[in-house]
Design a protein around this motif. Structure first.
Motif, PDB file in Angstrom:
ATOM      1  N   PRO A   1       0.825  -1.281  -0.090  1.00 51.01           N
ATOM      2  CA  PRO A   1       0.119  -0.052  -0.038  1.00 51.01           C
ATOM      3  C   PRO A   1       0.912   1.279   0.115  1.00 51.01           C
ATOM      4  CG  PRO A   1      -0.816  -1.488   1.459  1.00 51.01           C
ATOM      5  CD  PRO A   1       0.553  -2.042   0.974  1.00 51.01           C
ATOM      6  N   LEU A   2       0.636   2.306  -0.951  1.00 52.17           N
ATOM      7  CA  LEU A   2       1.253   3.467  -0.875  1.00 52.17           C
ATOM      8  C   LEU A   2       0.362   4.728  -0.579  1.00 52.17           C
ATOM      9  CD1 LEU A   2       3.892   4.773  -1.690  1.00 52.17           C
ATOM     10  CD2 LEU A   2       2.991   5.010  -4.370  1.00 52.17           C
ATOM     11  N   ARG A   3       0.905   5.439   0.341  1.00 52.25           N
ATOM     12  CA  ARG A   3       0.300   6.560   0.614  1.00 52.25           C
ATOM     13  C   ARG A   3       1.136   7.784   0.664  1.00 52.25           C
ATOM     14  NH1 ARG A   3      -1.099   9.734   5.381  1.00 52.25           N
ATOM     15  NH2 ARG A   3      -3.353  10.218   5.614  1.00 52.25           N
ATOM     16  N   VAL A   4       0.650   8.564  -0.090  1.00 54.54           N
ATOM     17  CA  VAL A   4       1.665  10.007  -0.511  1.00 54.54           C
ATOM     18  C   VAL A   4       1.143  11.227  -0.172  1.00 54.54           C
ATOM     19  CG1 VAL A   4       2.457  11.006  -2.435  1.00 54.54           C
ATOM     20  CG2 VAL A   4       2.191   8.583  -2.697  1.00 54.54           C
ATOM     21  N   THR A   5       1.895  11.937   0.735  1.00 57.33           N
ATOM     22  CA  THR A   5       1.472  13.436   0.880  1.00 57.33           C
ATOM     23  C   THR A   5       1.785  14.126  -0.163  1.00 57.33           C
ATOM     24  OG1 THR A   5       2.086  13.052   3.315  1.00 57.33           O
ATOM     25  CG2 THR A   5       1.860  15.182   2.731  1.00 57.33           C
ATOM     26  N   ALA A   6       0.816  14.774  -0.663  1.00 55.88           N
ATOM     27  CA  ALA A   6       0.573  15.344  -2.025  1.00 55.88           C
ATOM     28  C   ALA A   6       0.446  16.823  -1.650  1.00 55.88           C
ATOM     29  CB  ALA A   6      -0.129  14.716  -2.879  1.00 55.88           C
TER      30      ALA A   6
ATOM     31  N   GLU B   1      -2.496  17.718   2.481  1.00 55.35           N
ATOM     32  CA  GLU B   1      -2.635  18.476   3.933  1.00 55.35           C
ATOM     33  C   GLU B   1      -3.237  19.853   4.132  1.00 55.35           C
ATOM     34  OE1 GLU B   1       1.006  17.737   5.518  1.00 55.35           O
ATOM     35  OE2 GLU B   1       2.170  18.934   3.800  1.00 55.35           O
ATOM     36  N   ASN B   2      -3.125  20.524   2.880  1.00 57.41           N
ATOM     37  CA  ASN B   2      -3.526  21.811   2.864  1.00 57.41           C
ATOM     38  C   ASN B   2      -4.774  21.788   2.360  1.00 57.41           C
ATOM     39  OD1 ASN B   2      -0.926  22.620   3.762  1.00 57.41           O
ATOM     40  ND2 ASN B   2       0.020  22.695   1.645  1.00 57.41           N
ATOM     41  N   ILE B   3      -5.670  20.706   2.119  1.00 62.58           N
ATOM     42  CA  ILE B   3      -7.091  20.985   1.645  1.00 62.58           C
ATOM     43  C   ILE B   3      -7.936  20.762   2.795  1.00 62.58           C
ATOM     44  CG2 ILE B   3      -8.670  20.092   0.213  1.00 62.58           C
ATOM     45  CD1 ILE B   3      -6.634  19.477  -2.020  1.00 62.58           C
ATOM     46  N   GLY B   4      -8.678  21.768   3.318  1.00 57.07           N
ATOM     47  CA  GLY B   4      -9.651  21.229   4.191  1.00 57.07           C
ATOM     48  C   GLY B   4      -8.824  21.395   5.763  1.00 57.07           C
ATOM     49  N   PRO B   5      -9.746  21.766   6.604  1.00 59.51           N
ATOM     50  CA  PRO B   5      -9.501  21.509   7.999  1.00 59.51           C
ATOM     51  C   PRO B   5      -8.482  20.365   8.508  1.00 59.51           C
ATOM     52  CG  PRO B   5     -11.522  21.153   8.268  1.00 59.51           C
ATOM     53  CD  PRO B   5     -11.264  21.362   6.601  1.00 59.51           C
ATOM     54  N   ASN B   6      -8.868  19.356   7.927  1.00 63.17           N
ATOM     55  CA  ASN B   6      -8.088  18.041   8.349  1.00 63.17           C
ATOM     56  C   ASN B   6      -7.285  17.524   7.269  1.00 63.17           C
ATOM     57  OD1 ASN B   6      -9.181  18.328  11.099  1.00 63.17           O
ATOM     58  ND2 ASN B   6     -11.198  17.435  10.308  1.00 63.17           N
ATOM     59  N   GLY B   7      -7.192  18.205   6.107  1.00 63.02           N
ATOM     60  CA  GLY B   7      -6.578  17.504   4.976  1.00 63.02           C
ATOM     61  C   GLY B   7      -7.623  16.868   4.016  1.00 63.02           C
TER      62      GLY B   7
END
Length: 324
Positions: A14-19, A149-155
């Motif tokens: 599984p790949l999770r990317v902070t974009a 992480e910069n979209i919405g209050p909680n990402g």
């Protein structure tokens, strides 16, 4: 748990990317620029090899030539066409601005891109603004989860395929706002000079008339036309389904990751065929083939949609593969 790809050689984890939006745009721009630069080099090498073949009659290059290549432009391309200096000149800006647009280093003043810059770069590279927001190939191949992480209050978290389909306006991320998006994208309510102020007086009947006129009765609105023939399940038996439907010829994927890859591939193919059919039927000189063009593209789209459904999330029961 890991799964193997279609070649059964690589374990997928599984790949999770902070974009970030800016990083996606910059990375896609770098890929486009690299493709343009490489294309010029490859084209010129091909032309030089063919010219040498015409002189000697021998194939001394990786390409195998015969005399006469129809519909090929043998004019060499300018390799500096895609240099930073030429790109900057084309936009009418300083070369430093162009370097900032492509700069991936975290320097002060270089981390953001303006909307106007994104649109202009899409025009220069002959793509849509949505293309510049696409996830990367590895994200799609590995069905990565993107976390903005910069979209919405909680990402905001979404799979790469769902993000791909959304930025191209095909459908919303699963479970987010599917039907609302379809309705909103059909709306033609924006008007020049509109003002939004919480203190303004809103007359319900006038606003209702405005919205109805824009969404339903405008001569260019397709809201009623697109929603006038819903298809309840009980009507399915009345459809003229081809006896050899492409859905019935599909074979189950080898693994879960391969299933997702096949669905993503079919989704990209579907979007391409939608673009192709619009271009083909609006191309001058093709009027006599318009019926053939439409039917060809509809056949391809039927295949694409069958694969999207078959390799979907289990909502359609997939038949097992047949050995032999």
């Amino acid at each position: 748990m890991t799964t193997k790809n279609q070649k059964n050689t690589t374990d997928f984890k599984p790949l999770r990317v902070t974009a970030s939006i800016t990083d996606l745009v910059r990375t896609n721009l770098k890929g486009l620029l690299s493709d343009k630069q490489s294309d010029a080099v490859i084209h010129n090498a091909f032309v030089e090899a063919y010219e040498e073949f015409l002189k000697t009659g021998k194939n001394g290059s990786p390409w195998s030539f015969k005399y006469g290549i129809p519909n090929f432009n043998f004019t060499k391309r300018d390799k500096k066409r895609w240099s930073m200096a030429r790109l900057a000149a084309g936009m009418g800006v300083d070369v430093g601005v162009m370097r900032r647009i492509f700069d991936t280093k975290k320097k002060k003043g270089t981390d953001q891109l303006g909307i106007d810059e994104v649109i202009e770069m899409a025009l220069i590279f002959e793509v849509t603004p949505g293309y510049l927001l696409q996830p990367l190939r590895e994200h799609l191949e590995r069905n990565a989860t993107l976390f903005f992480e910069n979209i919405g209050p909680n990402g905001f978290e979404v799979t790469a395929r769902e993000w791909l389909v959304w930025v191209h306006g095909i459908r919303a991320p699963r479970g987010k706002f599917d039907t609302d998006m379809e309705k909103n994208l059909m709306s033609l309510t924006p008007e020049a000079g509109m003002e939004i102020d919480s203190s303004r007086s809103i007359w319900p009947h006038e606003e209702l008339d405005r919205m109805i006129n824009a969404q339903y009765t405008s001569i260019v609105s397709a809201m009623i036309h697109a929603q006038s023939n819903p298809l309840p399940a009980h009507q399915m038996s009345n459809l003229n389904i081809p006896p050899q439907h492409p859905f019935d010829s599909l074979i189950a994927a080898e693994s879960d990751i391969n299933r997702i890859q096949r669905q993503t591939q079919a989704t990209l193919a579907y979007m391409q065929h939608v673009r192709q059919v619009i271009r083909m039927i609006e191309t001058d000189g093709r009027a006599k083939w318009v019926k053939e063009d439409i039917e060809w593209c509809l056949d391809r789209m039927r295949e694409d949609l069958s694969a999207i459904a078959y390799f979907g999330n289990g909502s359609v029961e997939a038949k097992p593969s047949v050995a032999g």
